[in-house]
Design an enzyme around this catalytic site. Sequence first.
Site, PDB file in Angstrom:
ATOM      1  N   LYS A   2       0.822  -1.233   0.000  1.00 17.73           N
ATOM      2  CA  LYS A   2       0.000   0.000   0.000  1.00 17.73           C
ATOM      3  C   LYS A   2       0.842   1.264   0.000  1.00 17.73           C
ATOM      4  O   LYS A   2       0.456   2.286  -0.567  1.00 17.73           O
ATOM      5  CB  LYS A   2      -0.959  -0.006   1.189  1.00 17.73           C
ATOM      6  CG  LYS A   2      -0.274  -0.076   2.539  1.00 17.73           C
ATOM      7  CD  LYS A   2      -0.952  -1.047   3.452  1.00 17.73           C
ATOM      8  CE  LYS A   2       0.024  -1.518   4.510  1.00 17.73           C
ATOM      9  NZ  LYS A   2      -0.440  -2.626   5.284  1.00 17.73           N
TER      10      LYS A   2
ATOM     11  N   GLU B 122      -5.039  -5.445  -5.527  1.00 24.63           N
ATOM     12  CA  GLU B 122      -6.227  -5.745  -4.710  1.00 24.63           C
ATOM     13  C   GLU B 122      -5.867  -5.898  -3.231  1.00 24.63           C
ATOM     14  O   GLU B 122      -6.619  -5.481  -2.345  1.00 24.63           O
ATOM     15  CB  GLU B 122      -6.886  -7.034  -5.236  1.00 24.63           C
ATOM     16  CG  GLU B 122      -8.124  -7.475  -4.502  1.00 24.63           C
ATOM     17  CD  GLU B 122      -9.257  -6.465  -4.617  1.00 24.63           C
ATOM     18  OE1 GLU B 122      -9.767  -6.264  -5.714  1.00 24.63           O
ATOM     19  OE2 GLU B 122      -9.620  -5.863  -3.583  1.00 24.63           O
TER      20      GLU B 122
ATOM     21  N   GLU C  24       2.345  -4.502  14.803  1.00 29.52           N
ATOM     22  CA  GLU C  24       3.783  -4.576  14.567  1.00 29.52           C
ATOM     23  C   GLU C  24       4.500  -4.288  15.887  1.00 29.52           C
ATOM     24  O   GLU C  24       3.944  -3.663  16.782  1.00 29.52           O
ATOM     25  CB  GLU C  24       4.211  -3.496  13.554  1.00 29.52           C
ATOM     26  CG  GLU C  24       3.354  -3.418  12.313  1.00 29.52           C
ATOM     27  CD  GLU C  24       3.567  -4.590  11.375  1.00 29.52           C
ATOM     28  OE1 GLU C  24       4.655  -5.175  11.412  1.00 29.52           O
ATOM     29  OE2 GLU C  24       2.634  -4.921  10.629  1.00 29.52           O
TER      30      GLU C  24
ATOM     31  N   ASP D  77      -1.215   3.957   8.200  1.00 27.36           N
ATOM     32  CA  ASP D  77      -1.617   2.821   7.354  1.00 27.36           C
ATOM     33  C   ASP D  77      -3.019   3.071   6.759  1.00 27.36           C
ATOM     34  O   ASP D  77      -3.228   2.926   5.557  1.00 27.36           O
ATOM     35  CB  ASP D  77      -1.590   1.548   8.215  1.00 27.36           C
ATOM     36  CG  ASP D  77      -2.086   0.330   7.474  1.00 27.36           C
ATOM     37  OD1 ASP D  77      -1.327  -0.215   6.672  1.00 27.36           O
ATOM     38  OD2 ASP D  77      -3.247  -0.069   7.691  1.00 27.36           O
TER      39      ASP D  77
ATOM     40  N   LYS E 146      -4.379   3.772   2.736  1.00 26.48           N
ATOM     41  CA  LYS E 146      -5.471   2.982   2.144  1.00 26.48           C
ATOM     42  C   LYS E 146      -6.619   3.867   1.664  1.00 26.48           C
ATOM     43  O   LYS E 146      -7.158   3.654   0.576  1.00 26.48           O
ATOM     44  CB  LYS E 146      -5.960   1.951   3.160  1.00 26.48           C
ATOM     45  CG  LYS E 146      -4.920   0.854   3.425  1.00 26.48           C
ATOM     46  CD  LYS E 146      -5.303   0.014   4.624  1.00 26.48           C
ATOM     47  CE  LYS E 146      -4.328  -1.135   4.859  1.00 26.48           C
ATOM     48  NZ  LYS E 146      -4.543  -1.782   6.154  1.00 26.48           N
TER      49      LYS E 146
ATOM     50  N   GLY F 215      -3.741 -10.297   7.580  1.00 26.49           N
ATOM     51  CA  GLY F 215      -3.477 -11.724   7.834  1.00 26.49           C
ATOM     52  C   GLY F 215      -2.921 -12.403   6.608  1.00 26.49           C
ATOM     53  O   GLY F 215      -3.147 -11.992   5.470  1.00 26.49           O
TER      54      GLY F 215
HETATM   55  N1  HSE Z   1      -1.256  -3.399   9.897  1.00 25.61           N
HETATM   56  C1  HSE Z   1      -2.326  -3.552   8.959  1.00 25.61           C
HETATM   57  C2  HSE Z   1      -3.649  -3.663   9.715  1.00 25.61           C
HETATM   58  C3  HSE Z   1      -2.076  -4.767   8.111  1.00 25.61           C
HETATM   59  O1  HSE Z   1      -3.626  -3.835  10.936  1.00 25.61           O
HETATM   60  O2  HSE Z   1      -4.703  -3.546   9.116  1.00 25.61           O
HETATM   61  C4  HSE Z   1      -2.892  -4.848   6.869  1.00 25.61           C
HETATM   62  O3  HSE Z   1      -2.639  -3.793   5.991  1.00 25.61           O
END
Ligand code: HSE
Length: 409
Positions: free
Chosen positions: A100, A124, A185, A196, A200, A298
């Site tokens: 991403k 995707e 993480e 993150d 997205k 996952g």
């Molecule tokens: N760290 C991201 C989440 C992983 O928790 O959604 C998937 O992109």
Amino acid sequence: MMKIGVIGFGVVGSGVYEVIRKNRESIARKAGQEVDIKYILDIRDFSDHPEKELFVKDFDTMVNDAEVGIIVEVMGGLDPAYEYTKRALCAGKHVVTSNKELVATYGDELLALANKNGVSYLFEASVGGGIPIIRPLNQCLAANEISAIVGILNGTTNYILTQMFKNGKDFDVALKDAQEKGYAERNPAADVEGYDACRKICILSSLAFGKHVDYREVYTEGITALTLRDIAYAEEMGCVVKLLGYSKLLDDGRIDIKVAPMMIPNEQPLATVSDVYNGIQVRGNAIGDAMFYGPGAGKLPTASAVVADVIDIAKAPERAGRVMWVRTDEKLVLPADEACASYFVRVETADKNAVSVSAKAEFDGATIIDKFDNELGILTGCMSEGELKGKLSNLPGKVIGFLRVLPQA
Ligand code: HSE
């Protein structure tokens, strides 16, 4: 036979290997040809792997091999993924990715490069893990003009918030729990600071609105400042708090886009999305509201989305090179202070009456929530964030913070 090279044998890469090995026959049936892995590139040592002969350490090996038709980039990050992707596209290889960060940063350039070279760049798995959302936006909903996208786009933070709500764990405890379960993480900043989710929502917005939305221009707030008191207020108001990516196309062509924790009334579909699940609501002018729900992260869910892109290419490689968005010079992102919503504000005060009187004067029709000693909650009507901030400075108390209430799309 379609031969692929996989870059990165981490969680997603090993998931891709597993899915391709496990579903070999059904994949071949759906792709119209066999799909097999010719190389896996990873700098680590896999000499005890049952198929150790697949592993290489040099990208040149796969990019220079005419037999390799698709390169699957699941290494993440910008460096060297950006260079590898450009080299693969220029060499006439299709590229499939879950990265991403790369798509959000260089998506327009890489899509144009794919187009120029007559190949596909598919992603995707970059949003929503295993949830089909890129292809639905690009194909199944293609007849619609999309006007808004709102999503719970990060599984880790949704798990943490669910723990805070359902089990009364405070943020630090819930984060530790998420880390122990392998959801977060070790350095969880990208998740809990909202970065993150920001990448997205920018990918989804670029795709839906056809113009590259730069994540560096998007207001991004994470969940680190949320406390159990915020949760208690939300419950009192019949709401939950979710970290949302919010994007709405305005009549003047600008986009009201942000990532922030927001109050959502319990009856809204997104309020029911719990734990590590993601939910994405899309509003189109033909379909109305559609919601996509499922595992947002996952190993196997993400690999499922990667392999679906591989199958899509293997099925019809000649349909390649579909540019999906372009970069423009327009000021696309609405400044945060111009965005409108209702707000929930917490004010610390020893004189609740004075704050209450002042809040009612400043915020026409405000609801006051008196739940804790030495502070008041205020639910305002709809106004711009700039206006809100001006009014907050007039209150005779210390503003602890505010949360946006999910605006009507
Ligand atoms: N760290 C991201 C989440 C992983 O928790 O959604 C998937 O992109």
